[in-house]
Design a protein around this motif. Sequence first.
Motif, PDB file in Angstrom:
ATOM      1  N   GLY A 265      35.496  42.557  39.044  1.00 47.14           N
ATOM      2  CA  GLY A 265      36.106  41.339  38.514  1.00 47.14           C
ATOM      3  C   GLY A 265      36.416  41.492  37.042  1.00 47.14           C
ATOM      4  O   GLY A 265      37.469  41.093  36.575  1.00 47.14           O
ATOM      5  N   ASN A 266      35.489  42.062  36.289  1.00 45.78           N
ATOM      6  CA  ASN A 266      35.506  42.293  34.845  1.00 45.78           C
ATOM      7  C   ASN A 266      35.645  40.988  34.069  1.00 45.78           C
ATOM      8  O   ASN A 266      36.252  40.029  34.540  1.00 45.78           O
ATOM      9  N   PHE A 267      35.048  40.985  32.876  1.00 45.58           N
ATOM     10  CA  PHE A 267      34.895  39.716  32.164  1.00 45.58           C
ATOM     11  C   PHE A 267      36.174  39.226  31.491  1.00 45.58           C
ATOM     12  O   PHE A 267      36.158  38.195  30.823  1.00 45.58           O
ATOM     13  N   VAL A 268      37.297  39.908  31.698  1.00 41.03           N
ATOM     14  CA  VAL A 268      38.580  39.342  31.302  1.00 41.03           C
ATOM     15  C   VAL A 268      39.051  38.347  32.356  1.00 41.03           C
ATOM     16  O   VAL A 268      39.699  37.349  32.042  1.00 41.03           O
ATOM     17  N   ASN A 269      38.703  38.603  33.603  1.00 38.53           N
ATOM     18  CA  ASN A 269      39.147  37.754  34.706  1.00 38.53           C
ATOM     19  C   ASN A 269      38.113  36.712  35.123  1.00 38.53           C
ATOM     20  O   ASN A 269      38.475  35.591  35.496  1.00 38.53           O
ATOM     21  N   VAL A 270      36.838  37.081  35.114  1.00 39.11           N
ATOM     22  CA  VAL A 270      35.800  36.168  35.599  1.00 39.11           C
ATOM     23  C   VAL A 270      34.638  36.144  34.617  1.00 39.11           C
ATOM     24  O   VAL A 270      34.422  37.093  33.876  1.00 39.11           O
TER      25      VAL A 270
ATOM     26  N   ASP B 164      42.352  48.434  23.926  1.00 39.05           N
ATOM     27  CA  ASP B 164      43.415  47.605  24.494  1.00 39.05           C
ATOM     28  C   ASP B 164      43.102  47.186  25.927  1.00 39.05           C
ATOM     29  O   ASP B 164      44.002  46.915  26.710  1.00 39.05           O
ATOM     30  N   PHE B 165      41.818  47.115  26.274  1.00 33.69           N
ATOM     31  CA  PHE B 165      41.479  46.899  27.676  1.00 33.69           C
ATOM     32  C   PHE B 165      41.958  45.542  28.184  1.00 33.69           C
ATOM     33  O   PHE B 165      42.343  45.414  29.358  1.00 33.69           O
ATOM     34  N   ARG B 166      41.984  44.525  27.348  1.00 34.08           N
ATOM     35  CA  ARG B 166      42.434  43.212  27.810  1.00 34.08           C
ATOM     36  C   ARG B 166      43.909  43.249  28.219  1.00 34.08           C
ATOM     37  O   ARG B 166      44.282  42.713  29.270  1.00 34.08           O
ATOM     38  N   ARG B 167      44.734  43.878  27.408  1.00 33.08           N
ATOM     39  CA  ARG B 167      46.164  43.971  27.745  1.00 33.08           C
ATOM     40  C   ARG B 167      46.373  44.769  29.022  1.00 33.08           C
ATOM     41  O   ARG B 167      47.152  44.393  29.897  1.00 33.08           O
ATOM     42  N   ARG B 168      45.648  45.878  29.141  1.00 35.36           N
ATOM     43  CA  ARG B 168      45.802  46.721  30.326  1.00 35.36           C
ATOM     44  C   ARG B 168      45.364  45.989  31.588  1.00 35.36           C
ATOM     45  O   ARG B 168      46.001  46.092  32.641  1.00 35.36           O
ATOM     46  N   ILE B 169      44.272  45.247  31.487  1.00 36.20           N
ATOM     47  CA  ILE B 169      43.769  44.542  32.667  1.00 36.20           C
ATOM     48  C   ILE B 169      44.785  43.513  33.157  1.00 36.20           C
ATOM     49  O   ILE B 169      45.021  43.392  34.372  1.00 36.20           O
ATOM     50  N   HIS B 170      45.408  42.780  32.259  1.00 39.63           N
ATOM     51  CA  HIS B 170      46.404  41.791  32.680  1.00 39.63           C
ATOM     52  C   HIS B 170      47.580  42.472  33.384  1.00 39.63           C
ATOM     53  O   HIS B 170      48.084  41.959  34.400  1.00 39.63           O
ATOM     54  N   ALA B 171      48.021  43.610  32.867  1.00 36.03           N
ATOM     55  CA  ALA B 171      49.131  44.330  33.495  1.00 36.03           C
ATOM     56  C   ALA B 171      48.741  44.875  34.865  1.00 36.03           C
ATOM     57  O   ALA B 171      49.516  44.795  35.830  1.00 36.03           O
TER      58      ALA B 171
ATOM     59  N   LEU C 146      38.603  32.803  34.975  1.00 33.81           N
ATOM     60  CA  LEU C 146      38.786  32.222  33.645  1.00 33.81           C
ATOM     61  C   LEU C 146      40.183  31.639  33.478  1.00 33.81           C
ATOM     62  O   LEU C 146      40.996  32.089  32.664  1.00 33.81           O
ATOM     63  N   GLY C 147      40.502  30.628  34.269  1.00 33.15           N
ATOM     64  CA  GLY C 147      41.761  29.932  34.108  1.00 33.15           C
ATOM     65  C   GLY C 147      42.913  30.591  34.844  1.00 33.15           C
ATOM     66  O   GLY C 147      42.794  31.663  35.452  1.00 33.15           O
ATOM     67  N   ALA C 148      44.069  29.932  34.749  1.00 29.99           N
ATOM     68  CA  ALA C 148      45.256  30.387  35.487  1.00 29.99           C
ATOM     69  C   ALA C 148      45.759  31.734  34.992  1.00 29.99           C
ATOM     70  O   ALA C 148      46.425  32.462  35.729  1.00 29.99           O
TER      71      ALA C 148
END
Length: 656
Positions: free
Chosen positions: A409-414, A480-487, A540-542
């Motif tokens: 899940g990783n803490f960028v998403n959940v 840059d892990f947050r940007r990569r995870i969203h992509a 963590l939100g939409a």
Amino acid sequence: MTTTTVTQTEQQPLGAALPPFTAHAISVSLPTWGDNVGYEEGEKRVVDAMVSGYPRFFIHLSIQKLAKICEQKFGVPGEACLLCPTRRVAELCREFMRDRSTKAGSPVPVRLVQFTICPEEDDVSSPCVELHIVLFPKDSFPLAKQFWQHTGLCVSSRLAERCLVMMKVDGSGSPSPKSPTVPFMKPGNRHYSAAKGFNKSPPASPPATQPRFNANVSESSNELLSKDHINYVEERYGRNMPLESAAAAKRALRRRIAGVLVRDTPSDWSTAGGQDIELGPSTRAEGVTENDVFLYSTGMSAIWSAHQLALGARPAAKSVCFGFPYTDTLKILEKWGPGCHFLGRGLDEDIDELEAILERESKTSSGPPVLSLFTEFPSNPLLRSADLPRLRALADKHDFLIVVDETLGNFVNVEVLPYADIVVSSLSKVFSGDANVMGGSLVLNPNGRHYAALKVHMAATYEDSYYGEDAVFMERNSRDFRRRIHAIDANALAVCEFLRARSLSASPSSPSSSPSKPIAVKEVFYPRWETAAHYDRCRLGAGAGYGGLFSLTFTSLGASRAFFDALPCMKGPSLGTNFTLACPYTILAHYAELDWAAGWGVETGLVRVSVGLEEREALLRGFGVALEAAEAVVRKEQGEAKEQEKVEEAEAEAEA
């Protein structure tokens, strides 16, 4: 953003490092279904081709080379060794080997040797390296390998290379004539005996830089830079912190994981580990600081340490493994401590069963009915998410710990920390992305009822064995892990929607990308559809996604093989890579227990895919090619079945 095109030409040869030409790659190319079966069966053509592998399963060639030297130096005929980063790890390995072998009927003799390797006197920039060598009869190596695999307390391949450099070992594994025959060795204590083995000499380490694409090894060797030159380039152009800044790199990692960095972008990397950097409240859970984050050499060592923490800080009792986990998590809970209750489906009805277990154990126990509950959010490979609020309520009622593995899940998403006492993660996966370094983390929930006891125990027992150079690479990779995870999230969702529309599990009203009836894909496992309400409760939100991992099952094993073999991406173990990576998961993880895994819904033909950063249309084309190959096989199988039916009908009529 890094973008590549998924094409068949990207397939790497059997046994090659993934990523290609990477000295410390953590995956290996197993490009066909047959190659994966051959690997599990120890087929010579596969084993002989491998120059890399997942580090807990394949011991890096530099480590093999160093181990060979240690065996020759300290071993006696018939002995092999395992290299450990600290004395405590070596002692734990000895304890494990003696305990398991005694239970099997005959204790294994194990000796420990402490070996300190120092650079030449004029090299003041490099500190001495301390190795701890576990020596045992050669036929007990599989038992030692279990400790290596289950605990993840591995010696770093970069540490091994550093030792070889200081010892001036040439490509054959022998010290060069200019170097001392015996590097300086500190005397051991009474628990260590310094006495005078991998049978064959391992091949040389893979190159440390990437040569021209498709260049062969002999061609690429002319293009390699020296280790010092590589370090200079990394540091000079702002990619890596200087190697002597490992402590700052570790602080940056802990702050990044705690979510307390106010400015955390690639352009701000040079201050992320500084003492005076501005820190804010955690974006994770109230009260979390970098001091609640602990780093480990691998994700599995974080999981093993979480279990050891529970065993040390709480009354002894069985643990609970909730949901079908990655294989070694269950092995840890079974092999250390009193054992565990396995609730392998991880569904709501399993919580009903858990409640029954708790009530039953409470009647016969003077302490908590269970020690702890381990669960993945979501699980690997079925991507199911547990009802964490309900589990939390049970933990509060019955006084046990909850440990959540948030890797997928990783803490960028959940955000699962509010429901857990301990959260663990494999940093080797999407947090790093580059698949060239291992790492793990453990986070304590400062709002948990047992936080104070857990923190005290960690203060007394935590040992930082994360090798500094690995921390430097992990720090760079994760900026840059947050940007990569969203992509990656967006790519994975697009691929899953495409495949699900062509699956038997799609609803009749779902739009189909093909007028043909779905015949090959049976089910797509992805958090968007698997136990979605539980996942969304922690999402963590939409703007948060569903991760980059999904699994597929097929209507026949032939379709699984055809899909996997035709899929034009890299194939090998691991996940969370910046490039798409696929494997026949059940074959690799449960080959010796396929029927057992199938009993929990993990079918033999399951294919697991970790989606990367490639251009989306290219990804969809590639999966379309693989899907067509699978459907062609199913049509052929259906045709053959019809022909067989006709033959049987004709034979029946003739008999009548």
